[in-house]
Design a protein around this motif. Structure first.
Motif, PDB file in Angstrom:
ATOM      1  N   LEU A  11       1.142  -1.554   0.211  1.00 11.30           N
ATOM      2  CA  LEU A  11      -0.185   0.082   0.385  1.00 11.30           C
ATOM      3  C   LEU A  11       1.349   1.464   0.329  1.00 11.30           C
ATOM      4  N   ILE A  12       1.704   1.183   0.406  1.00 14.96           N
ATOM      5  CA  ILE A  12       3.160   2.469   1.011  1.00 14.96           C
ATOM      6  C   ILE A  12       3.877   2.691  -0.639  1.00 14.96           C
ATOM      7  N   LEU A  13       4.501   1.719  -0.923  1.00 15.38           N
ATOM      8  CA  LEU A  13       4.745   1.766  -2.354  1.00 15.38           C
ATOM      9  C   LEU A  13       3.392   2.135  -3.014  1.00 15.38           C
ATOM     10  N   THR A  14       2.838   1.733  -3.612  1.00 17.94           N
ATOM     11  CA  THR A  14       1.640   2.105  -4.357  1.00 17.94           C
ATOM     12  C   THR A  14       1.511   3.579  -4.259  1.00 17.94           C
ATOM     13  N   ALA A  15       1.260   4.300  -2.830  1.00 16.50           N
ATOM     14  CA  ALA A  15       0.952   5.545  -2.467  1.00 16.50           C
ATOM     15  C   ALA A  15       2.040   6.072  -3.146  1.00 16.50           C
ATOM     16  N   ALA A  16       3.256   5.505  -3.260  1.00 17.93           N
ATOM     17  CA  ALA A  16       4.036   6.523  -2.952  1.00 17.93           C
ATOM     18  C   ALA A  16       4.312   6.497  -4.460  1.00 17.93           C
ATOM     19  N   GLY A  19       1.713   9.095  -6.205  1.00 15.49           N
ATOM     20  CA  GLY A  19       1.743  10.170  -5.355  1.00 15.49           C
ATOM     21  C   GLY A  19       2.978  10.983  -6.968  1.00 15.49           C
ATOM     22  N   ILE A  20       3.567  10.473  -6.944  1.00 18.79           N
ATOM     23  CA  ILE A  20       5.445  10.761  -7.095  1.00 18.79           C
ATOM     24  C   ILE A  20       5.013  11.029  -8.831  1.00 18.79           C
ATOM     25  N   TRP A  21       4.031  10.076  -9.774  1.00 19.52           N
ATOM     26  CA  TRP A  21       3.762  10.197 -11.279  1.00 19.52           C
ATOM     27  C   TRP A  21       2.752  11.069 -10.911  1.00 19.52           C
ATOM     28  N   LEU A  22       1.416  11.490  -9.922  1.00 17.68           N
ATOM     29  CA  LEU A  22       0.992  12.672  -9.915  1.00 17.68           C
ATOM     30  C   LEU A  22       1.367  13.745 -10.251  1.00 17.68           C
TER      31      LEU A  22
END
Length: 104
Positions: A11-16, A19-22
């Motif tokens: 979950l943390i890796l996916t959120a990071a 966030g980087i992509w956005l």
């Protein structure tokens, strides 16, 4: 109980990653400067004024600037865009013109 650390890590890796992509897609203003770019086409419609430079359609927000640009003319042009917005002209100067606006 053993799956929870994996779930939190995923979950943390996916959120990071999201966030980087956005941020890179919508948070950064991209800019490109073209030297001696030729204006091949000028158009306008209900949505705005446009010039075609190097096969790329770029918006000109200032109508006075659009009127001064000539088809077939060469200019030093800077344009910007961010996210899904259309590129727009931010700076125009005649090619081979050493004087910048402001008299330097």
């Amino acid at each position: 109980m053993e799956n929870r650390p994996f779930n939190w890590t995923a979950l943390i890796l996916t959120a990071a990653a999201l966030g980087i992509w956005l941020y890179s897609s919508f948070g950064i203003i991209h800019s490109e400067h073209l030297e001696e770019a030729e204006v091949t086409k000028k158009t306008h419609n209900d949505e705005g004024y446009y010039v075609t430079i190097d096969d790329k359609k770029v918006s000109v927000k200032d109508t006075s600037t659009w009127m001064l640009l000539e088809e077939g003319g060469t200019y030093n042009i800077t344009y910007e865009w961010y996210g899904m917005k259309k590129p727009y002209v931010t700076e125009v100067n005649q090619a081979h013109d050493d004087d910048q606006v402001g008299g330097h």
